[in-house]
Scaffold this motif. Structure first.
Motif, PDB file in Angstrom:
ATOM      1  N   ASN A 136       0.911  -1.016   0.011  1.00  0.00           N
ATOM      2  CA  ASN A 136      -0.106  -0.086   0.031  1.00  0.00           C
ATOM      3  C   ASN A 136       1.010   1.149  -0.095  1.00  0.00           C
ATOM      4  OD1 ASN A 136      -2.091   1.963   0.324  1.00  0.00           O
ATOM      5  ND2 ASN A 136      -2.394   1.550   2.640  1.00  0.00           N
ATOM      6  N   VAL A 137       0.758   1.899  -0.923  1.00  0.00           N
ATOM      7  CA  VAL A 137       1.894   3.088  -1.206  1.00  0.00           C
ATOM      8  C   VAL A 137       1.004   4.333  -0.412  1.00  0.00           C
ATOM      9  CG1 VAL A 137       2.554   2.438  -3.467  1.00  0.00           C
ATOM     10  CG2 VAL A 137       0.704   3.992  -3.477  1.00  0.00           C
ATOM     11  N   ASP A 138      -0.029   4.244   0.001  1.00  0.00           N
ATOM     12  CA  ASP A 138      -0.877   5.365   0.890  1.00  0.00           C
ATOM     13  C   ASP A 138      -0.384   5.141   2.420  1.00  0.00           C
ATOM     14  OD1 ASP A 138      -1.658   6.882  -1.268  1.00  0.00           O
ATOM     15  OD2 ASP A 138      -3.310   6.500  -0.944  1.00  0.00           O
ATOM     16  N   ARG A 139      -0.914   5.830   3.238  1.00  0.00           N
ATOM     17  CA  ARG A 139      -0.826   5.752   4.589  1.00  0.00           C
ATOM     18  C   ARG A 139       0.640   6.496   5.028  1.00  0.00           C
ATOM     19  NH1 ARG A 139      -4.971   2.860   5.739  1.00  0.00           N
ATOM     20  NH2 ARG A 139      -3.919   0.970   5.822  1.00  0.00           N
ATOM     21  N   THR A 140       0.716   7.638   4.405  1.00  0.00           N
ATOM     22  CA  THR A 140       1.837   8.611   4.705  1.00  0.00           C
ATOM     23  C   THR A 140       1.625   9.725   5.662  1.00  0.00           C
ATOM     24  OG1 THR A 140       1.616   9.975   2.700  1.00  0.00           O
ATOM     25  CG2 THR A 140       2.899   7.995   2.354  1.00  0.00           C
ATOM     26  N   PHE A 141       2.522  10.593   5.830  1.00  0.00           N
ATOM     27  CA  PHE A 141       2.114  11.848   6.650  1.00  0.00           C
ATOM     28  C   PHE A 141       1.385  12.773   5.830  1.00  0.00           C
ATOM     29  CE2 PHE A 141       5.696  10.578   9.329  1.00  0.00           C
ATOM     30  CZ  PHE A 141       5.241  10.866  10.609  1.00  0.00           C
ATOM     31  N   ARG A 142       1.309  12.666   4.502  1.00  0.00           N
ATOM     32  CA  ARG A 142       0.475  13.598   3.550  1.00  0.00           C
ATOM     33  C   ARG A 142      -0.906  13.042   3.544  1.00  0.00           C
ATOM     34  NH1 ARG A 142       2.432  15.022  -2.512  1.00  0.00           N
ATOM     35  NH2 ARG A 142       0.686  16.493  -3.046  1.00  0.00           N
ATOM     36  N   ASN A 143      -0.969  11.751   3.511  1.00  0.00           N
ATOM     37  CA  ASN A 143      -2.152  11.043   3.390  1.00  0.00           C
ATOM     38  C   ASN A 143      -2.392   9.870   4.043  1.00  0.00           C
ATOM     39  OD1 ASN A 143      -4.774  10.750   2.347  1.00  0.00           O
ATOM     40  ND2 ASN A 143      -4.140   9.581   0.518  1.00  0.00           N
ATOM     41  N   THR A 144      -2.869  10.117   5.420  1.00  0.00           N
ATOM     42  CA  THR A 144      -2.629   9.046   6.373  1.00  0.00           C
ATOM     43  C   THR A 144      -3.897   7.575   6.285  1.00  0.00           C
ATOM     44  OG1 THR A 144      -4.103  10.083   8.092  1.00  0.00           O
ATOM     45  CG2 THR A 144      -2.115  10.570   8.228  1.00  0.00           C
ATOM     46  N   ASN A 145      -4.589   8.296   5.598  1.00  0.00           N
ATOM     47  CA  ASN A 145      -5.853   7.295   5.183  1.00  0.00           C
ATOM     48  C   ASN A 145      -6.443   6.537   6.620  1.00  0.00           C
ATOM     49  OD1 ASN A 145      -6.512   7.526   2.509  1.00  0.00           O
ATOM     50  ND2 ASN A 145      -4.785   6.372   1.734  1.00  0.00           N
ATOM     51  N   MET A 146      -6.392   6.884   7.565  1.00  0.00           N
ATOM     52  CA  MET A 146      -6.872   6.582   8.756  1.00  0.00           C
ATOM     53  C   MET A 146      -7.965   7.671   9.449  1.00  0.00           C
ATOM     54  SD  MET A 146      -3.607   4.708  10.743  1.00  0.00           S
ATOM     55  CE  MET A 146      -2.436   6.236  10.274  1.00  0.00           C
ATOM     56  N   MET A 147      -9.103   7.187  10.091  1.00  0.00           N
ATOM     57  CA  MET A 147      -9.874   8.158  10.843  1.00  0.00           C
ATOM     58  C   MET A 147      -9.870   7.638  12.317  1.00  0.00           C
ATOM     59  SD  MET A 147     -11.081   9.510   7.995  1.00  0.00           S
ATOM     60  CE  MET A 147     -12.539  10.632   8.565  1.00  0.00           C
ATOM     61  N   ILE A 148     -10.395   8.732  13.085  1.00  0.00           N
ATOM     62  CA  ILE A 148     -10.580   8.334  14.462  1.00  0.00           C
ATOM     63  C   ILE A 148     -12.146   8.473  14.710  1.00  0.00           C
ATOM     64  CG2 ILE A 148     -10.573   9.100  16.849  1.00  0.00           C
ATOM     65  CD1 ILE A 148      -7.978   7.965  15.796  1.00  0.00           C
ATOM     66  N   TRP A 149     -12.928   7.516  14.972  1.00  0.00           N
ATOM     67  CA  TRP A 149     -13.993   7.033  15.172  1.00  0.00           C
ATOM     68  C   TRP A 149     -14.483   6.514  16.625  1.00  0.00           C
ATOM     69  CZ3 TRP A 149     -18.159   3.044  13.555  1.00  0.00           C
ATOM     70  CH2 TRP A 149     -19.465   3.808  13.688  1.00  0.00           C
ATOM     71  N   HIS A 150     -15.222   7.245  17.180  1.00  0.00           N
ATOM     72  CA  HIS A 150     -15.689   6.677  18.887  1.00  0.00           C
ATOM     73  C   HIS A 150     -14.278   6.224  19.301  1.00  0.00           C
ATOM     74  CE1 HIS A 150     -19.902   6.754  17.960  1.00  0.00           C
ATOM     75  NE2 HIS A 150     -19.917   5.991  17.069  1.00  0.00           N
ATOM     76  N   GLY A 159      -7.111   1.326  -1.906  1.00  0.00           N
ATOM     77  CA  GLY A 159      -7.294   1.497  -3.491  1.00  0.00           C
ATOM     78  C   GLY A 159      -5.762   1.659  -4.126  1.00  0.00           C
ATOM     79  N   ALA A 160      -4.954   2.089  -3.385  1.00  0.00           N
ATOM     80  CA  ALA A 160      -3.405   2.212  -4.060  1.00  0.00           C
ATOM     81  C   ALA A 160      -2.628   1.055  -3.604  1.00  0.00           C
ATOM     82  CB  ALA A 160      -2.885   3.306  -3.323  1.00  0.00           C
ATOM     83  N   SER A 161      -3.273  -0.265  -3.177  1.00  0.00           N
ATOM     84  CA  SER A 161      -2.371  -1.216  -3.119  1.00  0.00           C
ATOM     85  C   SER A 161      -2.145  -2.215  -4.137  1.00  0.00           C
ATOM     86  CB  SER A 161      -3.085  -2.292  -1.677  1.00  0.00           C
ATOM     87  OG  SER A 161      -3.517  -1.291  -0.677  1.00  0.00           O
ATOM     88  N   PHE A 162      -1.466  -3.176  -4.138  1.00  0.00           N
ATOM     89  CA  PHE A 162      -1.093  -4.086  -5.126  1.00  0.00           C
ATOM     90  C   PHE A 162      -0.924  -3.373  -6.545  1.00  0.00           C
ATOM     91  CE2 PHE A 162      -4.352  -6.190  -2.125  1.00  0.00           C
ATOM     92  CZ  PHE A 162      -3.631  -7.258  -1.735  1.00  0.00           C
ATOM     93  N   TYR A 163       0.090  -2.628  -6.455  1.00  0.00           N
ATOM     94  CA  TYR A 163       0.450  -1.710  -7.681  1.00  0.00           C
ATOM     95  C   TYR A 163       0.884  -2.586  -8.634  1.00  0.00           C
ATOM     96  CZ  TYR A 163       5.143  -1.358  -5.556  1.00  0.00           C
ATOM     97  OH  TYR A 163       6.265  -1.974  -5.146  1.00  0.00           O
ATOM     98  N   PHE A 164       1.364  -3.882  -8.333  1.00  0.00           N
ATOM     99  CA  PHE A 164       1.818  -4.652  -9.312  1.00  0.00           C
ATOM    100  C   PHE A 164       0.915  -5.032 -10.534  1.00  0.00           C
ATOM    101  CE2 PHE A 164      -0.278  -8.039  -7.302  1.00  0.00           C
ATOM    102  CZ  PHE A 164      -0.628  -9.116  -8.082  1.00  0.00           C
ATOM    103  N   HIS A 165      -0.343  -5.064  -9.987  1.00  0.00           N
ATOM    104  CA  HIS A 165      -1.537  -5.451 -11.130  1.00  0.00           C
ATOM    105  C   HIS A 165      -1.664  -4.291 -12.115  1.00  0.00           C
ATOM    106  CE1 HIS A 165      -5.013  -3.756  -8.144  1.00  0.00           C
ATOM    107  NE2 HIS A 165      -4.300  -2.879  -8.588  1.00  0.00           N
TER     108      HIS A 165
END
Length: 264
Positions: A136-150, A159-165
């Motif tokens: 997964n090429v995301d989950r960086t400081f610029r774009n963490t792709n994580m949320m705080i909920w409760h 969606g940016a995982s498995f870039y080999f495909h």
């Protein structure tokens, strides 16, 4: 009791609004079960491959015990979006008729901020391991792709995982790659328990579980213009990629550990 992964199916009844700028234009939508969803379109960006990555990455995360919003198959009817005034969005909707993917909308959730929220070593190691495993090429400081909920950490957007495909060649080499981009992971400095995580996760990700997750991919998403492979053959490549990568996890673990030492 069957604990293998399964997905519900919904019919999208209302397009509410695009969620952010960008090529994929995910949207907040409503479905016939009266819940709201973040809808990912097969007619956007990288098309069905982004949906496949979202599906595989998300369900692998769930199998490993990480928090991820429920994923559902989302059907768009032929007449959906014809009254949309924005031409770009109308084209997106018209190009996404049929089966898409959606995540349950976490109402009231806020974006994860690494400065504000402390993540312990165990959870950080689990998330870093996951992202190195699925490339997964995301989950960086610029774009963490994580949320705080409760007050809990939830993972979104694989969606940016498995870039080999995107080229779908030399999958064996990609499966054994160290994944150097892990150096940019927002949680890498906290991930001090990667070897322990590796041992635990290898017991959870059995071949049966991996096969069941891969088998979730709808055949509708596996007719690729650029490939002569059958849907079943494409599924087999994903399965072989994942099982090979798992068997050689020491390669990406070592890469992550070396990158972490340089970052702290």
């Amino acid at each position: 009791m069957n604990n293998l992964p399964q997905l519900r199916s919904i019919n999208v009844t209302r397009y509410i609004a695009p969620l952010r700028e960008g090529g994929s234009l995910p949207a907040l939508s409503e479905a016939d079960d009266d819940f709201k969803y973040v809808l990912k379109f097969k007619g956007a960006g990288h098309g069905v491959k982004a949906l496949i990555a979202e599906l595989l990455g998300g369900e692998i995360a769930r199998t490993l015990g990480l928090r991820i919003p429920e994923l559902v198959f989302a059907h768009l009817s032929e007449d959906f979006g014809r009254t949309e005034a924005d031409e770009e969005i109308q084209d997106l909707l018209q190009g996404s008729q049929g089966l898409n993917l959606a995540l349950h909308f976490l109402s009231g959730a806020i974006n994860f901020d690494p400065v504000v929220t402390n993540v312990d070593a165990e959870l950080a190691s689990q998330i870093v391991w996951l992202d190195a495993f699925v490339t997964n090429v995301d989950r960086t400081f610029r774009n963490t792709n994580m949320m705080i909920w409760h007050k809990e950490l939830w993972l979104i957007d694989h969606g940016a995982s498995f870039y080999f495909h995107h080229s779908f060649s030399n999958w064996e080499n990609h499966a054994k790659s160290p994944f150097a981009l892990i150096k940019d992971h927002v949680l890498l400095p906290k991930a001090s328990l990667l070897e322990e995580t590796d041992r635990a996760f290898k017991t959870l990700l059995t071949q049966e579980k991996i096969k069941a997750i891969v088998n979730l991919i709808p055949e509708e998403w596996l007719h690729w213009e650029e490939s002569d492979e059958s849907p079943e053959a494409i599924k087999n490549v994903y399965f072989d990629f994942l099982t090979t990568r798992l068997a050689h996890s020491e390669i990406f673990i070592k890469e992550a550990q070396n990158a972490r030492q340089k970052s702290i």
